[in-house]
Design an enzyme around this catalytic site. Structure first.
Site, PDB file in Angstrom:
ATOM      1  N   HIS A 258       0.853  -1.196   0.000  1.00 59.54           N
ATOM      2  CA  HIS A 258       0.000   0.000   0.000  1.00 59.54           C
ATOM      3  C   HIS A 258       0.881   1.236   0.000  1.00 59.54           C
ATOM      4  O   HIS A 258       1.938   1.244   0.645  1.00 59.54           O
ATOM      5  CB  HIS A 258      -0.913   0.022   1.235  1.00 59.54           C
ATOM      6  CG  HIS A 258      -2.114   0.879   1.049  1.00 59.54           C
ATOM      7  ND1 HIS A 258      -2.059   2.243   1.148  1.00 59.54           N
ATOM      8  CD2 HIS A 258      -3.388   0.562   0.719  1.00 59.54           C
ATOM      9  CE1 HIS A 258      -3.263   2.737   0.908  1.00 59.54           C
ATOM     10  NE2 HIS A 258      -4.087   1.749   0.643  1.00 59.54           N
ATOM     11  N   ASP A 312      -7.806  -5.450   0.181  1.00 58.79           N
ATOM     12  CA  ASP A 312      -8.304  -6.417  -0.804  1.00 58.79           C
ATOM     13  C   ASP A 312      -7.953  -7.860  -0.491  1.00 58.79           C
ATOM     14  O   ASP A 312      -8.403  -8.775  -1.185  1.00 58.79           O
ATOM     15  CB  ASP A 312      -7.755  -6.051  -2.193  1.00 58.79           C
ATOM     16  CG  ASP A 312      -8.419  -4.787  -2.719  1.00 58.79           C
ATOM     17  OD1 ASP A 312      -7.716  -3.913  -3.259  1.00 58.79           O
ATOM     18  OD2 ASP A 312      -9.652  -4.661  -2.556  1.00 58.79           O
TER      19      ASP A 312
HETATM   20  C1  SDX Z   1      -6.413  -0.381  -2.985  1.00 61.94           C
HETATM   21  O1  SDX Z   1      -4.556   4.121  -2.287  1.00 61.94           O
HETATM   22  C2  SDX Z   1      -5.509   3.550  -1.635  1.00 61.94           C
HETATM   23  O2  SDX Z   1      -5.913   3.958  -0.576  1.00 61.94           O
HETATM   24  C3  SDX Z   1      -6.107   2.325  -2.330  1.00 61.94           C
HETATM   25  C4  SDX Z   1      -7.085   1.510  -1.491  1.00 61.94           C
HETATM   26  C5  SDX Z   1      -8.352   2.291  -1.211  1.00 61.94           C
HETATM   27  O3  SDX Z   1      -8.992   2.017  -0.184  1.00 61.94           O
HETATM   28  O4  SDX Z   1      -8.763   3.090  -2.083  1.00 61.94           O
HETATM   29  O5  SDX Z   1      -6.474   1.131  -0.268  1.00 61.94           O
HETATM   30  C6  SDX Z   1      -7.529   0.259  -2.242  1.00 61.94           C
HETATM   31  O6  SDX Z   1      -6.197  -0.070  -4.128  1.00 61.94           O
HETATM   32  C7  SDX Z   1      -5.538  -1.367  -2.264  1.00 61.94           C
HETATM   33  C8  SDX Z   1      -4.346  -1.843  -3.147  1.00 61.94           C
HETATM   34  C9  SDX Z   1      -4.830  -3.011  -4.018  1.00 61.94           C
HETATM   35  N1  SDX Z   1      -3.763  -3.389  -4.994  1.00 61.94           N
HETATM   36  C10 SDX Z   1      -3.058  -4.513  -4.834  1.00 61.94           C
HETATM   37  O7  SDX Z   1      -3.162  -5.288  -3.890  1.00 61.94           O
HETATM   38  C11 SDX Z   1      -2.075  -4.778  -5.980  1.00 61.94           C
HETATM   39  C12 SDX Z   1      -0.726  -5.196  -5.408  1.00 61.94           C
HETATM   40  N2  SDX Z   1      -0.141  -4.044  -4.720  1.00 61.94           N
HETATM   41  C13 SDX Z   1       0.813  -3.250  -5.424  1.00 61.94           C
HETATM   42  O8  SDX Z   1       0.576  -3.101  -6.795  1.00 61.94           O
HETATM   43  C14 SDX Z   1       1.235  -1.996  -4.669  1.00 61.94           C
HETATM   44  O9  SDX Z   1       1.514  -2.373  -3.392  1.00 61.94           O
HETATM   45  C15 SDX Z   1       0.319  -0.789  -4.650  1.00 61.94           C
HETATM   46  C16 SDX Z   1      -0.119  -0.382  -6.004  1.00 61.94           C
HETATM   47  C17 SDX Z   1      -0.866  -1.044  -3.792  1.00 61.94           C
HETATM   48  C18 SDX Z   1       1.133   0.355  -4.033  1.00 61.94           C
HETATM   49  O10 SDX Z   1       2.162   0.587  -4.891  1.00 61.94           O
HETATM   50  P1  SDX Z   1       3.309   1.677  -4.637  1.00 61.94           P
HETATM   51  O11 SDX Z   1       3.097   2.409  -3.370  1.00 61.94           O
HETATM   52  O12 SDX Z   1       3.440   2.464  -5.899  1.00 61.94           O
HETATM   53  O13 SDX Z   1       4.556   0.789  -4.399  1.00 61.94           O
HETATM   54  P2  SDX Z   1       5.559   0.324  -5.540  1.00 61.94           P
HETATM   55  O14 SDX Z   1       4.821  -0.409  -6.632  1.00 61.94           O
HETATM   56  O15 SDX Z   1       6.408   1.492  -5.906  1.00 61.94           O
HETATM   57  O16 SDX Z   1       6.463  -0.767  -4.776  1.00 61.94           O
HETATM   58  C19 SDX Z   1       7.499  -0.346  -3.866  1.00 61.94           C
HETATM   59  C20 SDX Z   1       8.321  -1.597  -3.632  1.00 61.94           C
HETATM   60  C21 SDX Z   1       8.767  -2.255  -4.950  1.00 61.94           C
HETATM   61  O17 SDX Z   1       9.933  -3.005  -4.664  1.00 61.94           O
HETATM   62  P3  SDX Z   1      11.368  -2.390  -5.183  1.00 61.94           P
HETATM   63  O18 SDX Z   1      11.267  -2.222  -6.680  1.00 61.94           O
HETATM   64  O19 SDX Z   1      11.534  -1.071  -4.444  1.00 61.94           O
HETATM   65  O20 SDX Z   1      12.371  -3.435  -4.756  1.00 61.94           O
HETATM   66  O21 SDX Z   1       7.523  -2.586  -2.966  1.00 61.94           O
HETATM   67  C22 SDX Z   1       7.339  -3.703  -3.822  1.00 61.94           C
HETATM   68  C23 SDX Z   1       7.678  -3.252  -5.229  1.00 61.94           C
HETATM   69  O22 SDX Z   1       8.091  -4.332  -5.998  1.00 61.94           O
HETATM   70  N3  SDX Z   1       5.927  -4.092  -3.741  1.00 61.94           N
HETATM   71  C24 SDX Z   1       5.501  -5.341  -3.780  1.00 61.94           C
HETATM   72  C25 SDX Z   1       4.107  -5.269  -3.685  1.00 61.94           C
HETATM   73  N4  SDX Z   1       3.725  -3.990  -3.586  1.00 61.94           N
HETATM   74  C26 SDX Z   1       4.865  -3.264  -3.623  1.00 61.94           C
HETATM   75  N5  SDX Z   1       6.166  -6.498  -3.912  1.00 61.94           N
HETATM   76  C27 SDX Z   1       5.410  -7.624  -3.937  1.00 61.94           C
HETATM   77  N6  SDX Z   1       4.057  -7.633  -3.844  1.00 61.94           N
HETATM   78  C28 SDX Z   1       3.380  -6.477  -3.723  1.00 61.94           C
HETATM   79  N7  SDX Z   1       2.055  -6.490  -3.634  1.00 61.94           N
END
Ligand code: SDX
Length: 381
Positions: A258, A312
Protein backbone atom coordinates in the site's frame (compact mmCIF):
# COMPACT_ATOMS: atom_id res chain seq x y z
CA UNK A 1 10.85 21.56 -9.85
CA UNK A 2 10.68 18.14 -8.11
CA UNK A 3 9.29 15.29 -10.27
CA UNK A 4 7.24 12.86 -8.10
CA UNK A 5 5.92 9.92 -10.21
CA UNK A 6 2.35 9.13 -9.24
CA UNK A 7 2.39 12.28 -7.08
CA UNK A 8 3.77 10.06 -4.30
CA UNK A 9 3.75 12.05 -1.05
CA UNK A 10 2.60 15.25 -2.79
CA UNK A 11 -0.35 16.95 -1.06
CA UNK A 12 -2.63 18.23 -3.86
CA UNK A 13 -5.59 19.28 -1.73
CA UNK A 14 -6.66 19.98 1.84
CA UNK A 15 -9.33 17.60 3.13
CA UNK A 16 -11.23 17.04 6.37
CA UNK A 17 -12.86 13.75 5.37
CA UNK A 18 -10.45 10.93 6.24
CA UNK A 19 -7.12 10.61 8.02
CA UNK A 20 -4.69 7.72 7.66
CA UNK A 21 -1.72 6.99 9.93
CA UNK A 22 0.20 4.56 7.71
CA UNK A 23 2.86 3.83 10.32
CA UNK A 24 0.39 2.98 13.09
CA UNK A 25 -2.23 1.48 10.78
CA UNK A 26 -4.96 3.84 11.95
CA UNK A 27 -7.86 5.22 9.88
CA UNK A 28 -10.54 7.73 10.87
CA UNK A 29 -13.58 9.08 9.00
CA UNK A 30 -14.27 12.71 10.06
CA UNK A 31 -12.36 11.95 13.29
CA UNK A 32 -14.25 8.75 14.15
CA UNK A 33 -12.04 5.59 14.30
CA UNK A 34 -13.06 3.18 11.57
CA UNK A 35 -13.29 0.21 13.96
CA UNK A 36 -15.82 2.20 16.04
CA UNK A 37 -17.98 2.92 13.01
CA UNK A 38 -17.69 -0.63 11.67
CA UNK A 39 -18.93 -1.97 15.02
CA UNK A 40 -21.65 0.54 15.82
CA UNK A 41 -22.75 2.41 12.71
CA UNK A 42 -24.39 1.39 9.45
CA UNK A 43 -23.44 2.26 5.89
CA UNK A 44 -26.03 4.98 5.28
CA UNK A 45 -25.21 6.73 8.57
CA UNK A 46 -21.49 6.53 7.73
CA UNK A 47 -22.15 7.84 4.21
CA UNK A 48 -24.02 10.81 5.70
CA UNK A 49 -21.09 11.45 8.09
CA UNK A 50 -18.55 11.34 5.26
CA UNK A 51 -20.53 13.62 2.96
CA UNK A 52 -21.89 16.21 5.39
CA UNK A 53 -19.22 15.98 8.09
CA UNK A 54 -21.31 15.07 11.13
CA UNK A 55 -23.27 12.01 12.29
CA UNK A 56 -26.97 12.63 11.43
CA UNK A 57 -29.50 13.15 14.22
CA UNK A 58 -32.40 10.62 14.24
CA UNK A 59 -34.62 12.86 12.06
CA UNK A 60 -31.87 13.46 9.48
CA UNK A 61 -31.01 9.76 9.36
CA UNK A 62 -34.65 8.73 8.93
CA UNK A 63 -35.08 11.25 6.11
CA UNK A 64 -31.85 10.19 4.37
CA UNK A 65 -32.76 6.49 4.64
CA UNK A 66 -36.27 7.26 3.36
CA UNK A 67 -35.00 9.28 0.40
CA UNK A 68 -32.50 6.58 -0.54
CA UNK A 69 -35.24 3.96 -0.30
CA UNK A 70 -37.55 6.06 -2.50
CA UNK A 71 -34.88 6.42 -5.21
CA UNK A 72 -33.60 2.85 -5.50
CA UNK A 73 -35.49 2.15 -8.72
CA UNK A 74 -33.78 2.73 -12.03
CA UNK A 75 -35.54 3.89 -15.23
CA UNK A 76 -36.57 1.15 -17.65
CA UNK A 77 -34.44 3.02 -20.18
CA UNK A 78 -31.31 2.28 -18.16
CA UNK A 79 -32.37 -1.34 -17.67
CA UNK A 80 -33.09 -1.70 -21.41
CA UNK A 81 -29.70 -0.13 -22.17
CA UNK A 82 -28.04 -2.71 -19.91
CA UNK A 83 -29.84 -5.47 -21.83
CA UNK A 84 -27.84 -4.36 -24.89
CA UNK A 85 -24.52 -4.84 -23.07
CA UNK A 86 -22.69 -8.09 -23.92
CA UNK A 87 -23.29 -10.64 -21.14
CA UNK A 88 -19.55 -11.36 -21.27
CA UNK A 89 -18.68 -7.76 -20.44
CA UNK A 90 -17.10 -6.96 -17.08
CA UNK A 91 -19.61 -5.65 -14.52
CA UNK A 92 -17.34 -2.67 -13.80
CA UNK A 93 -17.72 -1.56 -17.42
CA UNK A 94 -21.48 -2.04 -17.14
CA UNK A 95 -21.49 0.03 -13.95
CA UNK A 96 -19.38 2.81 -15.43
CA UNK A 97 -21.69 3.04 -18.46
CA UNK A 98 -24.90 2.99 -16.42
CA UNK A 99 -23.60 5.45 -13.83
CA UNK A 100 -22.65 7.89 -16.59
CA UNK A 101 -26.07 7.41 -18.23
CA UNK A 102 -27.77 8.83 -15.12
CA UNK A 103 -26.45 12.21 -16.21
CA UNK A 104 -28.80 11.99 -19.21
CA UNK A 105 -31.83 11.80 -16.93
CA UNK A 106 -30.72 14.50 -14.49
CA UNK A 107 -29.19 16.93 -16.93
CA UNK A 108 -29.95 20.07 -14.92
CA UNK A 109 -26.56 21.06 -13.52
CA UNK A 110 -26.88 23.24 -10.38
CA UNK A 111 -23.82 22.35 -8.37
CA UNK A 112 -24.14 25.52 -6.31
CA UNK A 113 -27.58 24.43 -5.04
CA UNK A 114 -27.43 22.38 -1.79
CA UNK A 115 -30.72 20.65 -2.70
CA UNK A 116 -29.27 19.58 -6.08
CA UNK A 117 -26.24 18.19 -4.24
CA UNK A 118 -28.43 16.33 -1.72
CA UNK A 119 -30.62 14.90 -4.51
CA UNK A 120 -27.60 13.76 -6.54
CA UNK A 121 -26.06 12.10 -3.47
CA UNK A 122 -29.33 10.28 -2.75
CA UNK A 123 -29.76 9.14 -6.36
CA UNK A 124 -26.24 7.78 -6.73
CA UNK A 125 -26.12 6.02 -3.36
CA UNK A 126 -29.60 4.61 -4.02
CA UNK A 127 -29.19 3.53 -7.64
CA UNK A 128 -25.65 2.15 -7.87
CA UNK A 129 -26.54 -1.09 -5.97
CA UNK A 130 -29.66 -1.52 -8.12
CA UNK A 131 -27.59 -1.21 -11.30
CA UNK A 132 -24.94 -3.67 -10.05
CA UNK A 133 -27.62 -6.24 -9.17
CA UNK A 134 -29.54 -5.57 -12.40
CA UNK A 135 -26.56 -6.41 -14.63
CA UNK A 136 -26.02 -9.64 -12.71
CA UNK A 137 -29.55 -10.85 -13.53
CA UNK A 138 -29.59 -9.42 -17.05
CA UNK A 139 -26.32 -11.15 -18.02
CA UNK A 140 -27.92 -14.44 -16.84
CA UNK A 141 -30.76 -13.74 -19.28
CA UNK A 142 -33.23 -12.75 -16.61
CA UNK A 143 -35.19 -9.58 -15.95
CA UNK A 144 -33.81 -7.58 -13.02
CA UNK A 145 -36.00 -7.60 -9.90
CA UNK A 146 -37.28 -4.42 -8.30
CA UNK A 147 -35.98 -3.27 -4.90
CA UNK A 148 -38.02 -4.37 -1.89
CA UNK A 149 -39.04 -1.24 0.03
CA UNK A 150 -39.31 -3.01 3.38
CA UNK A 151 -35.68 -4.15 3.24
CA UNK A 152 -32.77 -2.10 4.62
CA UNK A 153 -30.04 -0.91 2.28
CA UNK A 154 -27.65 -3.88 2.45
CA UNK A 155 -30.41 -6.48 2.80
CA UNK A 156 -32.05 -5.08 -0.31
CA UNK A 157 -28.87 -5.25 -2.39
CA UNK A 158 -28.30 -8.91 -1.49
CA UNK A 159 -31.98 -9.60 -2.22
CA UNK A 160 -31.80 -7.97 -5.68
CA UNK A 161 -28.58 -9.84 -6.40
CA UNK A 162 -29.51 -13.34 -5.20
CA UNK A 163 -33.36 -13.14 -5.50
CA UNK A 164 -33.78 -14.19 -1.88
CA UNK A 165 -33.83 -12.22 1.33
CA UNK A 166 -30.48 -12.58 3.11
CA UNK A 167 -29.78 -14.02 6.53
CA UNK A 168 -29.67 -11.05 8.97
CA UNK A 169 -26.07 -11.87 10.01
CA UNK A 170 -24.97 -11.98 6.36
CA UNK A 171 -26.65 -8.63 5.67
CA UNK A 172 -25.08 -7.04 8.77
CA UNK A 173 -21.62 -8.28 7.81
CA UNK A 174 -22.10 -7.01 4.27
CA UNK A 175 -23.16 -3.61 5.63
CA UNK A 176 -19.99 -3.50 7.75
CA UNK A 177 -17.93 -4.30 4.64
CA UNK A 178 -19.51 -1.25 2.99
CA UNK A 179 -18.44 0.91 5.94
CA UNK A 180 -14.88 -0.42 5.67
CA UNK A 181 -14.60 0.36 1.95
CA UNK A 182 -16.38 3.74 1.96
CA UNK A 183 -13.46 6.17 2.02
CA UNK A 184 -9.68 6.23 1.97
CA UNK A 185 -8.42 9.79 1.33
CA UNK A 186 -6.74 10.45 -2.02
CA UNK A 187 -6.61 6.93 -3.50
CA UNK A 188 -6.50 6.81 -7.30
CA UNK A 189 -10.28 6.67 -7.89
CA UNK A 190 -10.98 9.43 -5.38
CA UNK A 191 -8.28 11.56 -6.99
CA UNK A 192 -10.02 10.90 -10.32
CA UNK A 193 -13.26 12.04 -8.76
CA UNK A 194 -11.67 15.27 -7.51
CA UNK A 195 -9.99 16.05 -10.83
CA UNK A 196 -13.29 15.50 -12.66
CA UNK A 197 -15.20 17.50 -10.03
CA UNK A 198 -12.75 20.39 -10.40
CA UNK A 199 -14.00 21.03 -13.96
CA UNK A 200 -17.53 21.61 -12.47
CA UNK A 201 -19.08 18.78 -14.49
CA UNK A 202 -22.04 16.83 -13.12
CA UNK A 203 -21.74 14.30 -10.25
CA UNK A 204 -22.71 11.37 -12.52
CA UNK A 205 -19.63 12.05 -14.69
CA UNK A 206 -17.56 12.38 -11.50
CA UNK A 207 -18.67 8.93 -10.32
CA UNK A 208 -18.24 7.40 -13.79
CA UNK A 209 -14.62 8.66 -13.85
CA UNK A 210 -13.99 7.16 -10.44
CA UNK A 211 -15.58 3.79 -11.35
CA UNK A 212 -13.28 3.50 -14.36
CA UNK A 213 -10.27 4.21 -12.17
CA UNK A 214 -11.29 1.79 -9.42
CA UNK A 215 -11.54 -1.06 -11.96
CA UNK A 216 -7.76 -1.34 -12.39
CA UNK A 217 -5.97 -4.40 -10.88
CA UNK A 218 -3.57 -2.20 -8.91
CA UNK A 219 -6.53 -0.53 -7.20
CA UNK A 220 -10.03 -1.90 -6.62
CA UNK A 221 -9.62 -4.76 -9.09
CA UNK A 222 -7.13 -6.53 -6.80
CA UNK A 223 -9.84 -8.18 -4.67
CA UNK A 224 -10.90 -10.31 -7.64
CA UNK A 225 -7.29 -11.29 -8.43
CA UNK A 226 -6.53 -12.31 -4.83
CA UNK A 227 -9.00 -15.19 -4.96
CA UNK A 228 -7.56 -16.38 -8.28
CA UNK A 229 -4.08 -16.24 -6.71
CA UNK A 230 -5.19 -18.25 -3.64
CA UNK A 231 -6.75 -20.88 -5.91
CA UNK A 232 -3.56 -21.01 -7.97
CA UNK A 233 -1.58 -21.63 -4.78
CA UNK A 234 -4.11 -24.32 -3.90
CA UNK A 235 -2.96 -25.38 -0.42
CA UNK A 236 -1.23 -23.81 2.62
CA UNK A 237 2.00 -25.79 2.07
CA UNK A 238 2.33 -24.30 -1.42
CA UNK A 239 2.28 -20.70 -0.12
CA UNK A 240 6.03 -20.42 0.51
CA UNK A 241 7.11 -21.80 -2.89
CA UNK A 242 4.56 -19.55 -4.61
CA UNK A 243 5.81 -16.49 -2.74
CA UNK A 244 9.48 -17.26 -3.39
CA UNK A 245 8.81 -17.72 -7.09
CA UNK A 246 6.75 -14.51 -7.34
CA UNK A 247 9.44 -12.50 -5.59
CA UNK A 248 12.15 -14.02 -7.77
CA UNK A 249 10.12 -13.08 -10.84
CA UNK A 250 9.44 -9.60 -9.38
CA UNK A 251 5.66 -10.25 -9.55
CA UNK A 252 3.37 -8.32 -7.18
CA UNK A 253 1.44 -10.36 -4.61
CA UNK A 254 -2.17 -9.19 -5.08
CA UNK A 255 -3.80 -7.87 -1.93
CA UNK A 256 -0.45 -6.87 -0.47
CA UNK A 257 1.30 -3.53 -0.24
CA UNK A 258 0.00 0.00 0.00
CA UNK A 259 1.21 3.49 -0.78
CA UNK A 260 0.19 4.68 2.71
CA UNK A 261 0.44 1.70 5.07
CA UNK A 262 3.74 0.28 6.33
CA UNK A 263 1.86 -2.17 8.56
CA UNK A 264 -1.18 -4.42 7.99
CA UNK A 265 -4.10 -2.36 6.65
CA UNK A 266 -6.50 -1.99 9.59
CA UNK A 267 -9.37 -2.82 7.23
CA UNK A 268 -7.73 -6.16 6.40
CA UNK A 269 -7.74 -7.07 10.08
CA UNK A 270 -11.44 -6.25 10.49
CA UNK A 271 -12.34 -8.05 7.24
CA UNK A 272 -10.43 -11.10 8.49
CA UNK A 273 -12.54 -11.15 11.65
CA UNK A 274 -15.73 -10.74 9.60
CA UNK A 275 -14.64 -13.70 7.45
CA UNK A 276 -14.12 -15.81 10.57
CA UNK A 277 -17.57 -14.78 11.87
CA UNK A 278 -19.14 -15.89 8.58
CA UNK A 279 -17.19 -19.16 8.52
CA UNK A 280 -18.30 -19.96 12.08
CA UNK A 281 -21.93 -19.62 11.00
CA UNK A 282 -22.01 -20.78 7.39
CA UNK A 283 -18.96 -23.05 7.05
CA UNK A 284 -15.34 -22.36 6.23
CA UNK A 285 -13.77 -21.45 2.89
CA UNK A 286 -10.75 -23.71 2.43
CA UNK A 287 -8.91 -20.85 0.74
CA UNK A 288 -8.78 -19.07 4.12
CA UNK A 289 -6.00 -21.37 5.35
CA UNK A 290 -4.10 -20.65 2.14
CA UNK A 291 -4.51 -16.91 2.72
CA UNK A 292 -3.26 -17.18 6.30
CA UNK A 293 -0.28 -19.28 5.21
CA UNK A 294 0.59 -16.72 2.52
CA UNK A 295 0.29 -13.85 5.00
CA UNK A 296 2.58 -15.67 7.43
CA UNK A 297 5.14 -16.45 4.71
CA UNK A 298 5.03 -12.88 3.38
CA UNK A 299 5.61 -11.44 6.87
CA UNK A 300 9.21 -12.67 6.76
CA UNK A 301 9.94 -11.83 3.13
CA UNK A 302 7.97 -8.63 2.54
CA UNK A 303 7.33 -7.32 6.05
CA UNK A 304 10.78 -5.73 6.34
CA UNK A 305 9.86 -3.66 3.23
CA UNK A 306 6.63 -2.55 4.88
CA UNK A 307 4.52 -4.74 2.61
CA UNK A 308 1.55 -6.29 4.40
CA UNK A 309 -2.02 -7.32 3.52
CA UNK A 310 -4.24 -4.48 2.33
CA UNK A 311 -8.02 -4.12 2.22
CA UNK A 312 -8.30 -6.42 -0.80
CA UNK A 313 -6.61 -9.44 0.72
CA UNK A 314 -9.47 -10.91 2.77
CA UNK A 315 -12.48 -9.09 1.28
CA UNK A 316 -12.98 -11.63 -1.50
CA UNK A 317 -13.30 -14.49 0.99
CA UNK A 318 -16.07 -12.56 2.77
CA UNK A 319 -17.89 -11.71 -0.47
CA UNK A 320 -17.67 -15.30 -1.80
CA UNK A 321 -19.19 -16.61 1.44
CA UNK A 322 -22.00 -14.06 0.99
CA UNK A 323 -22.73 -15.54 -2.45
CA UNK A 324 -21.37 -12.59 -4.44
CA UNK A 325 -19.84 -13.63 -7.80
CA UNK A 326 -16.11 -12.90 -8.08
CA UNK A 327 -16.33 -10.34 -10.86
CA UNK A 328 -18.79 -8.38 -8.72
CA UNK A 329 -16.27 -7.86 -5.90
CA UNK A 330 -15.04 -4.58 -7.41
CA UNK A 331 -18.55 -3.29 -8.21
CA UNK A 332 -19.35 -3.95 -4.53
CA UNK A 333 -16.27 -1.89 -3.65
CA UNK A 334 -17.77 0.86 -5.88
CA UNK A 335 -21.18 0.65 -4.14
CA UNK A 336 -19.38 1.57 -0.95
CA UNK A 337 -16.81 4.03 -2.28
CA UNK A 338 -19.46 6.19 -3.92
CA UNK A 339 -19.90 7.68 -0.43
CA UNK A 340 -16.24 8.75 -0.33
CA UNK A 341 -16.27 9.99 -3.93
CA UNK A 342 -19.34 12.12 -3.23
CA UNK A 343 -17.80 13.48 -0.02
CA UNK A 344 -14.77 14.57 -2.01
CA UNK A 345 -16.96 15.94 -4.84
CA UNK A 346 -18.78 18.14 -2.34
CA UNK A 347 -15.54 19.19 -0.63
CA UNK A 348 -13.89 20.04 -3.96
CA UNK A 349 -16.83 22.28 -4.90
CA UNK A 350 -16.43 24.06 -1.58
CA UNK A 351 -12.93 25.31 -2.44
CA UNK A 352 -12.41 24.61 -6.10
CA UNK A 353 -9.36 25.17 -8.28
CA UNK A 354 -9.22 23.12 -11.48
CA UNK A 355 -6.49 20.47 -11.36
CA UNK A 356 -3.85 21.20 -13.98
CA UNK A 357 -0.40 19.98 -12.84
CA UNK A 358 2.71 20.61 -14.89
CA UNK A 359 5.17 18.21 -16.60
CA UNK A 360 8.83 17.82 -17.49
CA UNK A 361 8.96 17.71 -21.31
CA UNK A 362 11.19 14.91 -22.63
CA UNK A 363 10.06 14.93 -26.30
CA UNK A 364 11.67 16.05 -29.56
CA UNK A 365 13.08 19.50 -30.19
CA UNK A 366 11.13 21.61 -32.79
CA UNK A 367 11.38 20.01 -36.29
CA UNK A 368 9.81 20.43 -39.80
CA UNK A 369 7.07 18.34 -41.43
CA UNK A 370 8.40 15.88 -44.03
CA UNK A 371 6.93 14.32 -47.17
CA UNK A 372 5.48 10.81 -46.51
CA UNK A 373 7.62 9.38 -49.34
CA UNK A 374 10.80 10.56 -47.63
CA UNK A 375 10.02 8.95 -44.29
CA UNK A 376 11.50 5.76 -42.83
CA UNK A 377 9.19 3.40 -40.85
CA UNK A 378 8.74 4.60 -37.27
CA UNK A 379 8.81 2.21 -34.29
CA UNK A 380 5.13 1.36 -33.48
CA UNK A 381 5.53 -0.03 -29.95
C1 SDX B 1 -6.41 -0.38 -2.99
O1 SDX B 1 -4.56 4.12 -2.29
C2 SDX B 1 -5.51 3.55 -1.63
O2 SDX B 1 -5.91 3.96 -0.58
C3 SDX B 1 -6.11 2.33 -2.33
C4 SDX B 1 -7.09 1.51 -1.49
C5 SDX B 1 -8.35 2.29 -1.21
O3 SDX B 1 -8.99 2.02 -0.18
O4 SDX B 1 -8.76 3.09 -2.08
O5 SDX B 1 -6.47 1.13 -0.27
C6 SDX B 1 -7.53 0.26 -2.24
O6 SDX B 1 -6.20 -0.07 -4.13
C7 SDX B 1 -5.54 -1.37 -2.26
C8 SDX B 1 -4.35 -1.84 -3.15
C9 SDX B 1 -4.83 -3.01 -4.02
N1 SDX B 1 -3.76 -3.39 -4.99
C10 SDX B 1 -3.06 -4.51 -4.83
O7 SDX B 1 -3.16 -5.29 -3.89
C11 SDX B 1 -2.07 -4.78 -5.98
C12 SDX B 1 -0.73 -5.20 -5.41
N2 SDX B 1 -0.14 -4.04 -4.72
C13 SDX B 1 0.81 -3.25 -5.42
O8 SDX B 1 0.58 -3.10 -6.79
C14 SDX B 1 1.23 -2.00 -4.67
O9 SDX B 1 1.51 -2.37 -3.39
C15 SDX B 1 0.32 -0.79 -4.65
C16 SDX B 1 -0.12 -0.38 -6.00
C17 SDX B 1 -0.87 -1.04 -3.79
C18 SDX B 1 1.13 0.36 -4.03
O10 SDX B 1 2.16 0.59 -4.89
P1 SDX B 1 3.31 1.68 -4.64
O11 SDX B 1 3.10 2.41 -3.37
O12 SDX B 1 3.44 2.46 -5.90
O13 SDX B 1 4.56 0.79 -4.40
P2 SDX B 1 5.56 0.32 -5.54
O14 SDX B 1 4.82 -0.41 -6.63
O15 SDX B 1 6.41 1.49 -5.91
O16 SDX B 1 6.46 -0.77 -4.78
C19 SDX B 1 7.50 -0.35 -3.87
C20 SDX B 1 8.32 -1.60 -3.63
C21 SDX B 1 8.77 -2.26 -4.95
O17 SDX B 1 9.93 -3.00 -4.66
P3 SDX B 1 11.37 -2.39 -5.18
O18 SDX B 1 11.27 -2.22 -6.68
O19 SDX B 1 11.53 -1.07 -4.44
O20 SDX B 1 12.37 -3.44 -4.76
O21 SDX B 1 7.52 -2.59 -2.97
C22 SDX B 1 7.34 -3.70 -3.82
C23 SDX B 1 7.68 -3.25 -5.23
O22 SDX B 1 8.09 -4.33 -6.00
N3 SDX B 1 5.93 -4.09 -3.74
C24 SDX B 1 5.50 -5.34 -3.78
C25 SDX B 1 4.11 -5.27 -3.69
N4 SDX B 1 3.72 -3.99 -3.59
C26 SDX B 1 4.87 -3.26 -3.62
N5 SDX B 1 6.17 -6.50 -3.91
C27 SDX B 1 5.41 -7.62 -3.94
N6 SDX B 1 4.06 -7.63 -3.84
C28 SDX B 1 3.38 -6.48 -3.72
N7 SDX B 1 2.05 -6.49 -3.63
Amino acid sequence: MIFRPGLEGVPVTQSAICDIDGLKGELTYRGYPLADLASNSNFLETAFLLIWGELPDPKQLREFEHQVQMHRRVSFRVRDMMKCFPASGHPMDALQSSAASLGLFYSRRAIDDPQYIYDAVVRLIAKIPTMVAAFQLIRKGQDPIQPKDNLAYSDNFLYMLTEREPDPLAARIFDRCLILHAEHSLNASTFSARVTASTLTDPYAVVASAVGTLAGPLHGGANEDVLAMLEEIGSPECAVPYLNKAIAEKRKIMGFGHREYRVKDPRASILQSLAEELFARFGKDEMYDVAKALEEAAEARLGPKGIYPNVDFYSGLVYRKLGIPRDLFTPVFAISRVAGWLAHWREQLGANRIFRPSQIYTGSKPRDWSNPESRTPSKEN
